[in-house]
Design a protein around this motif. Sequence first.
Motif, short mmCIF file in Angstrom:
data_model
loop_
_atom_site.label_atom_id
_atom_site.label_comp_id
_atom_site.label_asym_id
_atom_site.label_seq_id
_atom_site.Cartn_x
_atom_site.Cartn_y
_atom_site.Cartn_z
N GLU A 111 0.82 -1.20 0.00
CA GLU A 111 0.00 0.00 0.00
C GLU A 111 0.86 1.26 0.00
N LYS A 112 1.90 1.27 0.85
CA LYS A 112 2.78 2.43 0.90
C LYS A 112 3.52 2.62 -0.42
N CYS A 113 3.94 1.53 -1.04
CA CYS A 113 4.62 1.62 -2.34
C CYS A 113 3.67 2.20 -3.39
N HIS A 114 2.41 1.79 -3.34
CA HIS A 114 1.43 2.32 -4.28
C HIS A 114 1.30 3.83 -4.12
N TYR A 115 1.14 4.29 -2.87
CA TYR A 115 1.01 5.73 -2.62
C TYR A 115 2.27 6.49 -3.03
N MET A 116 3.43 5.89 -2.78
CA MET A 116 4.68 6.53 -3.19
C MET A 116 4.76 6.64 -4.70
N GLN A 117 4.34 5.59 -5.40
CA GLN A 117 4.38 5.60 -6.86
C GLN A 117 3.43 6.66 -7.41
N VAL A 118 2.27 6.82 -6.80
CA VAL A 118 1.32 7.87 -7.22
C VAL A 118 1.96 9.24 -7.04
N ALA A 119 2.62 9.45 -5.89
CA ALA A 119 3.27 10.74 -5.63
C ALA A 119 4.42 10.98 -6.62
N ILE A 120 5.17 9.95 -6.93
CA ILE A 120 6.27 10.07 -7.90
C ILE A 120 5.72 10.42 -9.27
N ASP A 121 4.64 9.75 -9.66
CA ASP A 121 4.04 10.04 -10.97
C ASP A 121 3.53 11.47 -11.05
N ARG A 122 2.92 11.96 -9.97
CA ARG A 122 2.45 13.35 -9.95
C ARG A 122 3.63 14.31 -10.08
N PHE A 123 4.68 14.04 -9.31
CA PHE A 123 5.87 14.88 -9.37
C PHE A 123 6.44 14.89 -10.78
N MET A 124 6.58 13.72 -11.38
CA MET A 124 7.17 13.64 -12.72
C MET A 124 6.32 14.36 -13.75
N ALA A 125 4.99 14.34 -13.57
CA ALA A 125 4.11 15.07 -14.49
C ALA A 125 4.36 16.58 -14.37
N LYS A 126 4.44 17.09 -13.13
CA LYS A 126 4.73 18.51 -12.92
C LYS A 126 6.12 18.87 -13.46
N PHE A 127 7.05 18.00 -13.20
CA PHE A 127 8.42 18.26 -13.62
C PHE A 127 8.54 18.24 -15.13
N GLN A 128 7.80 17.37 -15.78
CA GLN A 128 7.85 17.29 -17.25
C GLN A 128 7.36 18.59 -17.88
N ILE A 129 6.37 19.21 -17.27
CA ILE A 129 5.88 20.51 -17.76
C ILE A 129 7.02 21.52 -17.75
N LEU A 130 7.78 21.54 -16.66
CA LEU A 130 8.91 22.47 -16.56
C LEU A 130 10.02 22.10 -17.55
N ARG A 131 10.25 20.82 -17.74
CA ARG A 131 11.28 20.40 -18.70
C ARG A 131 10.87 20.80 -20.10
N ASP A 132 9.57 20.72 -20.40
CA ASP A 132 9.10 21.14 -21.72
C ASP A 132 9.32 22.64 -21.95
N LYS A 133 9.42 23.40 -20.85
CA LYS A 133 9.67 24.84 -20.95
C LYS A 133 11.17 25.15 -20.97
N GLY A 134 12.01 24.12 -20.96
CA GLY A 134 13.45 24.35 -21.09
C GLY A 134 14.26 24.03 -19.85
N LEU A 135 13.65 23.56 -18.81
CA LEU A 135 14.39 23.21 -17.60
C LEU A 135 15.25 21.97 -17.88
N PRO A 136 16.51 21.97 -17.48
CA PRO A 136 17.38 20.82 -17.78
C PRO A 136 17.01 19.59 -16.95
N SER A 137 17.41 18.45 -17.43
CA SER A 137 17.12 17.19 -16.75
C SER A 137 17.98 17.04 -15.51
N PRO A 138 17.40 16.57 -14.40
CA PRO A 138 18.19 16.34 -13.18
C PRO A 138 18.79 14.94 -13.13
N MET A 139 18.58 14.16 -14.18
CA MET A 139 19.07 12.79 -14.19
C MET A 139 20.57 12.76 -14.40
N VAL A 140 21.21 11.84 -13.72
CA VAL A 140 22.66 11.69 -13.87
C VAL A 140 22.88 10.40 -14.66
#
Length: 144
Positions: free
Chosen positions: A67-96
């Motif tokens: 259950e906790k993993c499910h909630y964490m995955q939902v939070a990660i997906d939400r974060f990644m969706a918000k972050f993708q919007i910023l990346r589409d506007k030119g924000l660089p990738s934080p991935m190493v």
Amino acid sequence: MKVATKAIQKVREKLGDKPEDANRLIDLLNSKNIYKLHEHGIEDRAEAILEIRKVLSKRNLMLNLEEKCHYMQVAIDRFMAKFQILRDKGLPSPMVINDKLMTQLDYSDKLRRMAKEQANSSSIKPCQQANYYMIHWKHVFPRT
């Protein structure tokens, strides 16, 4: 998340049908007297109950972890969706490397360097560009 999912799967495989067997054994322990239990191969009722509790506790821990993993995955997906919007506007990738993220400090430095580079090549002042990225960065990573 991958590590937790693997651990859950390992516990699930190890438990197998034990939780269902444990529930049936509880019914048997409650319905039979000591002589009937001996006929079924149960010598010590207390020991059987302790074993049942271990199995059911493991199952409950596994279900809570799922259950906790499910909630964490939902939070990660939400974060990644918000972050993708910023990346589409030119924000660089934080991935190493290997899908690992930079530290927030390293990423902030990367944003400042990028803002300076863009400012040198455009008419926007460096502080305006850096502020733009930092405001959006703080929106994605609010301080708690």
